[in-house]
Design a protein around this motif. Structure first.
Motif, PDB file in Angstrom:
ATOM      1  N   PRO A  34       0.842  -1.205   0.000  1.00  0.00           N
ATOM      2  CA  PRO A  34       0.000   0.000   0.000  1.00  0.00           C
ATOM      3  C   PRO A  34       0.878   1.257   0.000  1.00  0.00           C
ATOM      4  O   PRO A  34       1.966   1.250   0.561  1.00  0.00           O
ATOM      5  N   LEU A  35       0.376   2.301  -0.634  1.00  0.00           N
ATOM      6  CA  LEU A  35       1.102   3.571  -0.690  1.00  0.00           C
ATOM      7  C   LEU A  35       0.870   4.331   0.603  1.00  0.00           C
ATOM      8  O   LEU A  35      -0.260   4.539   1.016  1.00  0.00           O
ATOM      9  N   VAL A  36       1.959   4.737   1.258  1.00  0.00           N
ATOM     10  CA  VAL A  36       1.883   5.604   2.430  1.00  0.00           C
ATOM     11  C   VAL A  36       2.138   7.008   1.907  1.00  0.00           C
ATOM     12  O   VAL A  36       3.184   7.275   1.329  1.00  0.00           O
ATOM     13  N   GLU A  37       1.164   7.895   2.066  1.00  0.00           N
ATOM     14  CA  GLU A  37       1.216   9.234   1.469  1.00  0.00           C
ATOM     15  C   GLU A  37       2.374  10.080   1.978  1.00  0.00           C
ATOM     16  O   GLU A  37       2.817   9.930   3.113  1.00  0.00           O
ATOM     17  N   SER A  38       2.786  10.994   1.114  1.00  0.00           N
ATOM     18  CA  SER A  38       3.799  11.988   1.458  1.00  0.00           C
ATOM     19  C   SER A  38       3.237  12.923   2.523  1.00  0.00           C
ATOM     20  O   SER A  38       2.034  13.168   2.579  1.00  0.00           O
ATOM     21  N   ARG A  39       4.135  13.451   3.392  1.00  0.00           N
ATOM     22  CA  ARG A  39       3.694  14.372   4.442  1.00  0.00           C
ATOM     23  C   ARG A  39       4.536  15.636   4.409  1.00  0.00           C
ATOM     24  O   ARG A  39       5.719  15.599   4.083  1.00  0.00           O
ATOM     25  N   TYR A  40       3.928  16.758   4.783  1.00  0.00           N
ATOM     26  CA  TYR A  40       4.618  18.049   4.792  1.00  0.00           C
ATOM     27  C   TYR A  40       4.524  18.735   6.150  1.00  0.00           C
ATOM     28  O   TYR A  40       5.250  19.665   6.429  1.00  0.00           O
ATOM     29  N   ASN A  41       3.628  18.266   7.004  1.00  0.00           N
ATOM     30  CA  ASN A  41       3.360  18.949   8.269  1.00  0.00           C
ATOM     31  C   ASN A  41       4.064  18.258   9.432  1.00  0.00           C
ATOM     32  O   ASN A  41       3.494  18.037  10.479  1.00  0.00           O
ATOM     33  N   VAL A  42       5.333  17.926   9.221  1.00  0.00           N
ATOM     34  CA  VAL A  42       6.147  17.275  10.238  1.00  0.00           C
ATOM     35  C   VAL A  42       7.098  18.338  10.800  1.00  0.00           C
ATOM     36  O   VAL A  42       7.818  18.981  10.043  1.00  0.00           O
ATOM     37  N   ALA A  43       7.088  18.534  12.114  1.00  0.00           N
ATOM     38  CA  ALA A  43       7.853  19.619  12.731  1.00  0.00           C
ATOM     39  C   ALA A  43       9.334  19.595  12.353  1.00  0.00           C
ATOM     40  O   ALA A  43       9.939  20.641  12.140  1.00  0.00           O
ATOM     41  N   SER A  44       9.912  18.405  12.231  1.00  0.00           N
ATOM     42  CA  SER A  44      11.347  18.308  11.948  1.00  0.00           C
ATOM     43  C   SER A  44      11.717  18.830  10.558  1.00  0.00           C
ATOM     44  O   SER A  44      12.892  19.082  10.286  1.00  0.00           O
ATOM     45  N   LEU A  45      10.735  19.022   9.688  1.00  0.00           N
ATOM     46  CA  LEU A  45      11.016  19.532   8.340  1.00  0.00           C
ATOM     47  C   LEU A  45      11.242  21.046   8.339  1.00  0.00           C
ATOM     48  O   LEU A  45      11.826  21.587   7.417  1.00  0.00           O
TER      49      LEU A  45
END
Length: 108
Positions: free
Chosen positions: A14-25
């Motif tokens: 299964p595809l695990v979606e990309s994330r942008y709202n991660v504090a470490s980024l």
């Protein structure tokens, strides 16, 4: 032609979606343009972002406008420089698209 076994396995995960709202980024919020503040412009921009397997924003497209070009441009310019947690199939990072909503709201 036969697919290599690893590709078959990766394709069935299964595809695990990309994330942008991660504090470490440390992705900064878009600046609120002064001209938009002066005119009381507010709105919600939705950007469609092609995220590379390395987590870079490869392509950023305006999916839905806020109705104010200055807000749309601020969102586009900022998100082009964001980093993402890439999508994954199993343990393999893969390129994918993700929608990013940006809300410009003046606080009273």
């Amino acid at each position: 032609t036969a697919m290599p076994e690893s590709a078959e396995i990766a394709g069935s995960e299964p595809l695990v979606e990309s994330r942008y709202n991660v504090a470490s980024l440390h992705n900064p919020k878009p600046p609120y343009p002064l001209a938009a503040r002066r005119h009381g412009a507010q709105g919600r921009v939705i950007l469609s972002v092609q995220v590379s397997a390395s987590g870079a924003s490869h392509t950023v497209l305006l999916k839905r406008s806020s109705g104010h070009a200055v807000l749309d441009d601020a969102a586009l310019q900022t998100v082009r420089h964001w980093r993402f947690v890439p999508a994954r199939r199993g343990d393999t990072p893969v390129e994918s698209w993700v929608d990013v909503p940006i809300i410009f709201r003046l606080e009273s």
